[in-house]
Design a protein around this motif. Structure first.
Motif, mmCIF file in Angstrom:
data_model
loop_
_atom_site.group_PDB
_atom_site.id
_atom_site.type_symbol
_atom_site.label_atom_id
_atom_site.label_comp_id
_atom_site.label_asym_id
_atom_site.label_seq_id
_atom_site.Cartn_x
_atom_site.Cartn_y
_atom_site.Cartn_z
ATOM 1 N N ASP A 76 50.041 -35.879 14.096
ATOM 2 C CA ASP A 76 51.285 -35.116 14.017
ATOM 3 C C ASP A 76 51.188 -33.938 14.988
ATOM 4 O O ASP A 76 50.584 -32.904 14.672
ATOM 5 C CB ASP A 76 51.497 -34.616 12.589
ATOM 6 N N GLN A 77 51.749 -34.094 16.166
ATOM 7 C CA GLN A 77 51.659 -33.059 17.190
ATOM 8 C C GLN A 77 52.364 -31.765 16.774
ATOM 9 O O GLN A 77 51.994 -30.679 17.220
ATOM 10 C CB GLN A 77 52.256 -33.577 18.496
ATOM 11 N N ASP A 78 53.358 -31.870 15.897
ATOM 12 C CA ASP A 78 54.077 -30.674 15.470
ATOM 13 C C ASP A 78 53.181 -29.728 14.686
ATOM 14 O O ASP A 78 53.374 -28.504 14.704
ATOM 15 C CB ASP A 78 55.292 -31.056 14.617
ATOM 16 N N LEU A 79 52.181 -30.262 13.987
ATOM 17 C CA LEU A 79 51.252 -29.412 13.248
ATOM 18 C C LEU A 79 50.452 -28.521 14.195
ATOM 19 O O LEU A 79 50.277 -27.325 13.956
ATOM 20 C CB LEU A 79 50.305 -30.269 12.403
ATOM 21 N N LEU A 80 49.957 -29.115 15.261
ATOM 22 C CA LEU A 80 49.197 -28.332 16.232
ATOM 23 C C LEU A 80 50.089 -27.308 16.919
ATOM 24 O O LEU A 80 49.700 -26.147 17.116
ATOM 25 C CB LEU A 80 48.557 -29.250 17.275
ATOM 26 N N LYS A 81 51.289 -27.726 17.265
ATOM 27 C CA LYS A 81 52.238 -26.805 17.906
ATOM 28 C C LYS A 81 52.533 -25.618 17.003
ATOM 29 O O LYS A 81 52.531 -24.460 17.446
ATOM 30 C CB LYS A 81 53.531 -27.544 18.241
ATOM 31 N N GLN A 82 52.744 -25.878 15.719
ATOM 32 C CA GLN A 82 53.033 -24.791 14.783
ATOM 33 C C GLN A 82 51.815 -23.887 14.609
ATOM 34 O O GLN A 82 51.944 -22.661 14.514
ATOM 35 C CB GLN A 82 53.455 -25.362 13.433
ATOM 36 N N ALA A 83 50.629 -24.478 14.558
ATOM 37 C CA ALA A 83 49.408 -23.699 14.381
ATOM 38 C C ALA A 83 49.198 -22.707 15.516
ATOM 39 O O ALA A 83 48.577 -21.652 15.333
ATOM 40 C CB ALA A 83 48.204 -24.627 14.266
ATOM 41 N N LEU A 84 49.718 -23.017 16.674
ATOM 42 C CA LEU A 84 49.524 -22.168 17.847
ATOM 43 C C LEU A 84 50.768 -21.338 18.181
ATOM 44 O O LEU A 84 50.866 -20.797 19.274
ATOM 45 C CB LEU A 84 49.141 -23.045 19.050
ATOM 46 N N THR A 85 51.681 -21.247 17.224
ATOM 47 C CA THR A 85 52.889 -20.444 17.427
ATOM 48 C C THR A 85 52.833 -19.180 16.583
ATOM 49 O O THR A 85 52.814 -19.248 15.351
ATOM 50 C CB THR A 85 54.150 -21.249 17.059
ATOM 51 N N HIS A 86 52.799 -18.035 17.250
ATOM 52 C CA HIS A 86 52.777 -16.745 16.552
ATOM 53 C C HIS A 86 54.165 -16.414 16.033
ATOM 54 O O HIS A 86 55.177 -16.853 16.589
ATOM 55 C CB HIS A 86 52.297 -15.659 17.525
ATOM 56 N N ARG A 87 54.214 -15.632 14.962
ATOM 57 C CA ARG A 87 55.504 -15.320 14.350
ATOM 58 C C ARG A 87 56.448 -14.594 15.304
ATOM 59 O O ARG A 87 57.670 -14.656 15.153
ATOM 60 C CB ARG A 87 55.312 -14.481 13.093
ATOM 61 N N SER A 88 55.894 -13.918 16.317
ATOM 62 C CA SER A 88 56.738 -13.211 17.282
ATOM 63 C C SER A 88 57.586 -14.168 18.108
ATOM 64 O O SER A 88 58.572 -13.758 18.723
ATOM 65 C CB SER A 88 55.871 -12.355 18.214
ATOM 66 N N ALA A 89 57.195 -15.455 18.120
ATOM 67 C CA ALA A 89 57.940 -16.452 18.895
ATOM 68 C C ALA A 89 59.003 -17.152 18.062
ATOM 69 O O ALA A 89 59.717 -18.020 18.568
ATOM 70 C CB ALA A 89 56.974 -17.481 19.487
ATOM 71 N N GLY A 90 59.118 -16.770 16.789
ATOM 72 C CA GLY A 90 60.122 -17.383 15.935
ATOM 73 C C GLY A 90 59.563 -18.516 15.096
ATOM 74 O O GLY A 90 58.410 -18.911 15.229
ATOM 75 N N ALA A 91 60.400 -19.044 14.231
ATOM 76 C CA ALA A 91 59.985 -20.119 13.328
ATOM 77 C C ALA A 91 60.187 -21.483 13.993
ATOM 78 O O ALA A 91 61.047 -21.622 14.869
ATOM 79 C CB ALA A 91 60.781 -20.032 12.034
ATOM 80 N N PRO A 92 59.377 -22.479 13.571
ATOM 81 C CA PRO A 92 58.288 -22.386 12.599
ATOM 82 C C PRO A 92 57.022 -21.804 13.248
ATOM 83 O O PRO A 92 56.607 -22.272 14.303
ATOM 84 C CB PRO A 92 58.077 -23.846 12.173
ATOM 85 N N HIS A 93 56.445 -20.796 12.606
ATOM 86 C CA HIS A 93 55.230 -20.170 13.140
ATOM 87 C C HIS A 93 54.038 -20.498 12.238
ATOM 88 O O HIS A 93 54.145 -21.310 11.309
ATOM 89 C CB HIS A 93 55.433 -18.666 13.283
ATOM 90 N N ASN A 94 52.906 -19.881 12.523
ATOM 91 C CA ASN A 94 51.655 -20.328 11.900
ATOM 92 C C ASN A 94 51.203 -19.542 10.675
ATOM 93 O O ASN A 94 50.083 -19.733 10.202
ATOM 94 C CB ASN A 94 50.530 -20.337 12.941
ATOM 95 N N GLU A 95 52.035 -18.655 10.112
ATOM 96 C CA GLU A 95 51.562 -17.822 9.013
ATOM 97 C C GLU A 95 51.228 -18.624 7.756
ATOM 98 O O GLU A 95 50.233 -18.342 7.087
ATOM 99 C CB GLU A 95 52.573 -16.718 8.698
ATOM 100 N N ARG A 96 52.044 -19.613 7.406
ATOM 101 C CA ARG A 96 51.738 -20.424 6.224
ATOM 102 C C ARG A 96 50.464 -21.252 6.445
ATOM 103 O O ARG A 96 49.636 -21.388 5.548
ATOM 104 C CB ARG A 96 52.916 -21.349 5.881
ATOM 105 N N LEU A 97 50.309 -21.782 7.651
ATOM 106 C CA LEU A 97 49.092 -22.523 7.965
ATOM 107 C C LEU A 97 47.872 -21.602 7.921
ATOM 108 O O LEU A 97 46.800 -21.993 7.456
ATOM 109 C CB LEU A 97 49.212 -23.172 9.346
ATOM 110 N N GLU A 98 48.048 -20.392 8.405
ATOM 111 C CA GLU A 98 46.952 -19.412 8.367
ATOM 112 C C GLU A 98 46.518 -19.151 6.933
ATOM 113 O O GLU A 98 45.318 -19.080 6.631
ATOM 114 C CB GLU A 98 47.410 -18.114 9.031
#
Length: 226
Positions: free
Chosen positions: A18-40
């Motif tokens: 699932d490539q979207d999981l990796l993409k979300q994991a590397l997205t900081h909240r400053s870039a908008g949702a979906p970001h990585n805070e829940r994964l963190e």
């Protein structure tokens, strides 16, 4: 922009289905949702469990206090940031304009959060056993650097501070002299200075904390030799 190899997870040792999981994991909240805070949030618990289990098996005679201190050393923010740089996560983070401008891809807190988020992404993509097989090797070198007794000694900065306080002397001053290298291979140079008794020396390391510890250890040697 992540290259195709990284999108497949090759550089972290896991090919994502699932490539979207990796993409979300590397997205900081400053870039908008979906970001990585829940994964963190999830990854933080997974990392603590994996490291705790590894230490429990590695040191069968260590007590709870020793295991707790060792785990804290391995999963602290600076240690996770070192792992992030080794995995070259910083240059692949998706950040908002403000964070990009302020160098967020180099900040320890953001890098550490990204590691935890990637761990959670691997777990959700492939399960606990597969995640552990990928993640534990990231901690192997740091784990092997801990004392074999399972009772980590006080670090040089703490020992230097206690040495000075016991003699009612001023505390040491740490100065960052330089920072060089690519994000995944940073080199920090730091000077540690003590006013009374006079002592000063430098240290280098892959993080500022490591460099400060090295410098503090060298100052302790100077003081012990006087």
């Amino acid at each position: 922009m992540p290259n195709n190899a990284f999108q497949r997870g090759d550089l972290i040792g896991h090919p994502f289905r699932d490539q979207d999981l990796l993409k979300q994991a590397l997205t900081h909240r400053s870039a908008g949702a979906p970001h990585n805070e829940r994964l963190e949030f999830l990854g933080d618990s997974i990392v603590n469990l994996m490291v705790a289990e590894a230490l429990y098996q590695r040191w069968p005679k260590a007590d709870e206090g020793a295991l707790t201190r060792a785990r804290a050393e391995l999963v602290r923010e600076g240690a996770l940031a070192v792992i992030a740089r080794q995995l070259q996560l910083g240059e692949r983070l998706t950040l908002g304009p403000g964070e990009m401008k302020s160098g967020g891809h180099r900040r320890d807190s953001i890098l550490a959060d990204a590691v935890e988020a990637v761990v959670a992404a691997i777990y959700l993509d492939a399960g606990f056993e597969a995640c552990r097989a990928v993640v534990l090797p990231w901690f192997q070198a740091s784990m092997e650097a801990l004392p074999a007794t399972g009772r980590p000694e006080k670090d040089p900065k703490t020992r230097l501070q206690e040495w000075l306080q016991a003699r009612q002397k001023p505390l040491p001053v740490y100065e960052l002299l330089s920072e060089s290298g690519e994000d995944h291979a940073k080199i920090f140079r730091v000077r540690c200075s003590v006013a009374d008794p006079a002592a000063s020396t430098g240290g280098t390391g892959s993080s500022r904390r490591i460099a400060e510890q090295q410098a503090a250890a060298a100052v302790l040697e100077q003081l012990d030799s006087k």
